[in-house]
Design an enzyme around this catalytic site. Structure first.
Site, PDB file in Angstrom:
ATOM      1  CD  GLU A  22       8.433   0.245  11.277  1.00  0.00           C
ATOM      2  OE1 GLU A  22       9.373   0.149  10.473  1.00  0.00           O
ATOM      3  OE2 GLU A  22       7.255  -0.035  11.004  1.00  0.00           O
ATOM      4  CB  CYS A  47      -1.981   0.625   8.653  1.00  0.00           C
ATOM      5  SG  CYS A  47      -0.607   1.709   8.420  1.00  0.00           S
ATOM      6  CG  ASN A  68      -0.406  -0.049   2.497  1.00  0.00           C
ATOM      7  OD1 ASN A  68       0.693  -0.558   2.672  1.00  0.00           O
ATOM      8  ND2 ASN A  68      -1.102   0.490   3.474  1.00  0.00           N
TER       9      ASN A  68
HETATM   10  P1  NAP Z   1       0.325  -9.228   4.050  1.00  0.00           P
HETATM   11  O1  NAP Z   1      -0.402 -10.231   3.291  1.00  0.00           O
HETATM   12  O2  NAP Z   1       0.544  -9.454   5.502  1.00  0.00           O
HETATM   13  O3  NAP Z   1       1.734  -9.044   3.321  1.00  0.00           O
HETATM   14  C1  NAP Z   1       2.737  -8.193   3.785  1.00  0.00           C
HETATM   15  C2  NAP Z   1       4.062  -8.700   3.271  1.00  0.00           C
HETATM   16  O4  NAP Z   1       4.333  -9.975   3.853  1.00  0.00           O
HETATM   17  C3  NAP Z   1       4.096  -8.926   1.751  1.00  0.00           C
HETATM   18  O5  NAP Z   1       5.390  -8.623   1.273  1.00  0.00           O
HETATM   19  C4  NAP Z   1       3.802 -10.402   1.642  1.00  0.00           C
HETATM   20  O6  NAP Z   1       4.208 -10.985   0.436  1.00  0.00           O
HETATM   21  C5  NAP Z   1       4.586 -10.928   2.822  1.00  0.00           C
HETATM   22  N1  NAP Z   1       4.161 -12.243   3.279  1.00  0.00           N
HETATM   23  C6  NAP Z   1       2.983 -12.876   3.074  1.00  0.00           C
HETATM   24  N2  NAP Z   1       3.000 -14.081   3.658  1.00  0.00           N
HETATM   25  C7  NAP Z   1       4.214 -14.229   4.244  1.00  0.00           C
HETATM   26  C8  NAP Z   1       4.834 -15.257   5.004  1.00  0.00           C
HETATM   27  N3  NAP Z   1       4.203 -16.397   5.299  1.00  0.00           N
HETATM   28  N4  NAP Z   1       6.093 -15.057   5.456  1.00  0.00           N
HETATM   29  C9  NAP Z   1       6.746 -13.924   5.199  1.00  0.00           C
HETATM   30  N5  NAP Z   1       6.222 -12.912   4.472  1.00  0.00           N
HETATM   31  C10 NAP Z   1       4.962 -13.061   4.013  1.00  0.00           C
HETATM   32  O7  NAP Z   1      -0.317  -7.783   3.929  1.00  0.00           O
HETATM   33  P2  NAP Z   1      -0.678  -7.054   2.548  1.00  0.00           P
HETATM   34  O8  NAP Z   1      -1.819  -7.816   1.967  1.00  0.00           O
HETATM   35  O9  NAP Z   1       0.522  -6.833   1.736  1.00  0.00           O
HETATM   36  O10 NAP Z   1      -1.096  -5.613   3.098  1.00  0.00           O
HETATM   37  C11 NAP Z   1      -2.297  -5.362   3.753  1.00  0.00           C
HETATM   38  C12 NAP Z   1      -2.145  -5.454   5.270  1.00  0.00           C
HETATM   39  O11 NAP Z   1      -1.003  -4.733   5.737  1.00  0.00           O
HETATM   40  C13 NAP Z   1      -3.295  -4.834   6.016  1.00  0.00           C
HETATM   41  O12 NAP Z   1      -3.743  -5.707   6.993  1.00  0.00           O
HETATM   42  C14 NAP Z   1      -2.719  -3.564   6.657  1.00  0.00           C
HETATM   43  O13 NAP Z   1      -3.262  -3.133   7.851  1.00  0.00           O
HETATM   44  C15 NAP Z   1      -1.331  -3.911   6.881  1.00  0.00           C
HETATM   45  N6  NAP Z   1      -0.518  -2.694   6.902  1.00  0.00           N
HETATM   46  C16 NAP Z   1      -0.101  -2.204   8.111  1.00  0.00           C
HETATM   47  C17 NAP Z   1       0.656  -1.063   8.177  1.00  0.00           C
HETATM   48  C18 NAP Z   1       1.145  -0.518   9.485  1.00  0.00           C
HETATM   49  O14 NAP Z   1       2.063   0.275   9.491  1.00  0.00           O
HETATM   50  N7  NAP Z   1       0.584  -0.908  10.610  1.00  0.00           N
HETATM   51  C19 NAP Z   1       0.996  -0.409   6.997  1.00  0.00           C
HETATM   52  C20 NAP Z   1       0.554  -0.922   5.787  1.00  0.00           C
HETATM   53  C21 NAP Z   1      -0.196  -2.071   5.758  1.00  0.00           C
HETATM   54  P3  NAP Z   1       3.160 -11.106  -0.783  1.00  0.00           P
HETATM   55  O15 NAP Z   1       3.025  -9.747  -1.318  1.00  0.00           O
HETATM   56  O16 NAP Z   1       3.783 -12.039  -1.731  1.00  0.00           O
HETATM   57  O17 NAP Z   1       1.855 -11.609  -0.193  1.00  0.00           O
END
Ligand code: NAP
Ligand code: MG
Length: 481
Positions: free
Chosen positions: A458, A280, A148
Site C-alpha cells: 500500500e 499495528c 483504530n
Molecule cells: P477485524 O476484526 O479483523 O476487523 C477489521 C474489519 O473487518 C472491520 O471492518 C470488521 O467489521 C471487518 N470484518 C470482520 N469480520 C469480517 C468478515 N468475516 N468478513 C469481512 N469483513 C469482516 O480487526 P479490528 O478488530 O477492527 O482491528 C484490530 C486488528 O486490526 C488488529 O489485529 C490489528 O493488528 C489489525 N490492524 C492492522 C493494521 C495494519 O496495517 N497491518 C492496521 C490497523 C489494524 P466489524 O467492525 O463489524 O467487526
C-alpha cells in the site's frame, strides 16, 4: 449524530440500527448508525459497476481535481473531524486531528499521482509492430477497514482507488461509523458519478462477508486481524478476486548497550503505549541488551507510569481509553496469561476509574519474558509491552526475527555497522533506526512480511500495483498507400 448509508449517490437508512457510544464516557451516546441489508449491498455493487467506466472516461484532470478537493477539505477540517475521531475511537484529540490531516495528505498526494500515471513504450522483436504498456483501473474495489485509524486507513485505500479510475464499496469498522460518515460526506459533495463511491456500514460477519464473497468486485483491500484476513483471502481466491491485506504484528525493538538510553526509553514508551497500544506498528517486544537491561527497565516503568490516562477529549490526556469493552476484557485476559506464563508485571495492566465511566487501563510492562510465551507470540493490540533480555546483538536479532509477523521493527544503537546489518537482516516490511516502530510517512510504501501482509504494498507509487491492471497493446502500423 445518526448516520446513514451512502449508496448510488443517495443517503439511505439501513435495515437496522446500532448504538454508538464514546469509550471515554459511556453516558455519551454519539448516535445510532445504519446497518446495511444485503439488497442494499447489491444496489451499491451494481451502481459501482455502472459508475466506474464513466469515472475512468472523465480523465486525469477531473480525477486530480476531485482528489485535491477532498484532501484540501480534510486538512482544513482536521480539528473538527479529529474531535469526532477522538470521541468515537478514544484517541487523544491531538492524535485525532493529526490523523485527519494525514488522511487529507493521502488525497492530495494521489491527486498529483493521477498526473504521473505514465505507461511504457517498447519495440517489438517483430519488425513493423509497436508495443505500449498501460495501466488501467482494476474495476470495483471493496475496502474493509478497522477502527483504530478510522479516517487515515480508509483514506490510504480510497485515494489511490479513485486516483487510478476505480469505483469503491467501503465497509468500515462498526465501532467507528461517525468518522466514516464524515469522510463520506466530503466525497459525496464532489461532482462524481452516482455510485462511484458507496458506504455500506454494518457488521463484518454479515455485510463484510457478503461484500468480500461477491463476484461483482474485482479487488479487495483489507486491514484488520489475521483470522478475518484468512477468511477474506479464501473468499477472494474462490472468485479469483485480487486481494491485498495488512494484518497483525508483533513489532520488536532492539535496545543495544551503545544506544542513547533516554532516547531509547522515549521511543519505546511512545511506540508501545501511543494510541493506547492499538496500532499495528506498536512496539510490543522490547529486546534489551543485558548490560543496560536494568537501567532501561527502570526508566521505562517511570515513563509508563508518567503517562496521563484519561478522557480522550480532556486537556493533558496522553493515553485515551481502550476502544471497547471486548477489547478491554481481552487486554486484561492477556495480563492474566502473562502472569501465568511466569512473566513479571513491573507496572500497570489494571482497569482505571476516572470521572466518567470508560474503558481506561494503565500501561503495562512485562519483564523477564521469553519469546516463546503467548504474550510475545500473539498480537495483543493493547497498552502492554514485553521486555526480553539478550546477551548480544546477534541474539537480539535472532529473537526479533523469530515471529510469524514482520510489519515494523526498530533498533536503538549508535553503532553504524549494527544499524546497517539490522536494516539488511531484519525480516520486516519497515525497519526503523533510532526511531520508534510507529510513525510512517504517506508517500512511500507501507506493509509487512509473513502473517502481517499479503499481496501488493500500500501507499506511495507502489499502490499502482494493486489498484491497476496492466494492458500490453501490439499495433502493426501497416504500410502507407
Ligand atoms: P477485524 O476484526 O479483523 O476487523 C477489521 C474489519 O473487518 C472491520 O471492518 C470488521 O467489521 C471487518 N470484518 C470482520 N469480520 C469480517 C468478515 N468475516 N468478513 C469481512 N469483513 C469482516 O480487526 P479490528 O478488530 O477492527 O482491528 C484490530 C486488528 O486490526 C488488529 O489485529 C490489528 O493488528 C489489525 N490492524 C492492522 C493494521 C495494519 O496495517 N497491518 C492496521 C490497523 C489494524 P466489524 O467492525 O463489524 O467487526
Ligand atoms: Mg473486530
Amino acid at each position: 449524530m445518526n448516520t446513514q448509508l451512502y449508496i448510488n449517490g443517495r443517503w439511505q437508512t439501513g435495515v437496522d440500527e446500532v448504538e454508538n457510544r464514546n469509550p471515554s464516557d459511556l453516558s455519551d451516546v454519539i448516535g445510532s448508525f445504519a446497518q446495511a441489508g444485503r439488497d442494499q449491498l447489491q444496489e451499491a455493487l451494481q451502481a459501482a459497476r455502472a459508475a466506474q467506466p464513466i469515472w475512468w472516461a472523465a480523465g486525469i484532470q477531473k480525477r486530480h481535481d476531485v482528489l485535491m478537493a477532498i484532501g484540501t477539505e480534510l486538512m482544513a477540517r482536521a480539528a473538527e473531524i479529529g474531535e469526532m475521531v477522538a470521541r468515537e475511537e478514544g484517541k487523544p484529540i491531538a492524535e485525532g486531528k493529526g490523523e485527519v490531516y494525514r488522511a487529507g495528505q493521502f488525497f492530495t498526494y494521489y491527486a498529483a499521482e493521477v498526473l504521473r500515471n505514465q505507461g511504457d513504450l517498447a519495440e517489438s522483436v517483430r519488425p513493423g509492430i509497436e508495443i505500449d504498456v498501460r495501466r488501467e483501473p482494476v474495476g470495483v474495489v471493496a475496502i474493509v477497514s478497522p477502527w483504530n485509524f478510522p479516517v487515515a486507513t480508509p483514506a490510504w485505500k480510497i485515494a489511490p482507488a479513485l486516483a487510478f479510475g476505480n469505483a469503491v464499496v467501503w465497509k468500515p469498522a462498526n465501532l467507528t461509523p461517525a468518522s466514516a460518515v464524515l469522510l463520506t460526506e466530503i466525497i459525496a459533495k464532489q461532482d462524481i458519478p452516482a455510485g462511484l463511491f458507496n458506504l455500506v456500514t454494518g457488521s463484518g460477519r454479515e455485510i463484510g462477508q457478503a461484500l468480500v464473497e461477491s463476484p461483482k468486485i474485482d479487488a479487495i483491500s483489507f486491514t484488520g486481524s489475521v483470522p478475518v484476513g484468512r477468511g477474506i483471502a479464501a473468499a477472494a481466491v474462490a472468485n479469483m478476486t485480487k486481494v491485498q491485506m495488512e494484518m497483525g504484528s508483533k513489532n520488536p525493538m532492539l535496545i543495544m548497550e551503545d544506544c542513547d538510553l533516554d532516547l531509547a526509553v522515549a521511543h519505546a514508551a511512545g511506540a508501545a503505549f501511543g494510541g493506547t497500544g492499538q496500532k499495528c506498528t506498536a512496539a510490543s517486544r522490547l529486546i534489551v541488551h543485558e548490560k543496560i537491561h536494568d537501567a532501561f527497565v527502570e526508566k521505562l516503568v517511570a515513563a509508563a507510569q508518567g503517562f496521563q490516562v484519561g478522557h480522550a477529549l480532556a486537556e493533558g490526556t496522553q493515553i485515551g481509553p481502550v476502544v471497547s469493552e471486548g477489547q478491554l476484557e481481552q487486554n486484561l485476559e492477556y495480563m492474566r496469561i502473562g502472569r501465568d506464563e511466569g512473566a513479571q508485571v513491573l507496572c500497570g495492566g489494571e482497569r482505571l476509574t476516572r470521572d466518567t465511566k470508560g474503558y481506561f487501563m494503565s500501561p503495562a510492562v512485562f519483564a523477564g519474558t521469553r519469546n516463546d510465551m503467548r504474550i510475545n507470540r500473539e498480537e495483543m493490540f493493547a497498552p502492554i509491552t514485553c521486555v526480553m533480555k539478550a546477551g548480544s546483538y546477534a541474539e537480539a536479532l535472532d529473537i526479533a526475527n523469530d515471529s510469524e509477523f514482520g510489519l515494523t521493527a526498530g533498533i536503538m544503537t549508535t553503532n553504524l555497522a549494527r544499524a546497517n546489518h539490522f536494516r539488511a537482516n531484519m525480516r520486516a516490511g519497515c525497519v526503523m533506526v533510532n526511531l520508534p516502530t510507529a510513525g510512517t510517512d504517506y508517500h512511500v510504501p507501507f506493509g509487512g512480511r509473513g502473517s502481517s501482509s499479503f499481496g501488493a504494498r500500500e501507499q506511495g507509487r507502489y499502490a499502482a500495483e494493486f489498484y491497476t491492471t496492466v494492458k500490453t497493446a501490439y499495433v502493426a502500423a501497416g504500410a502507407p498507400e
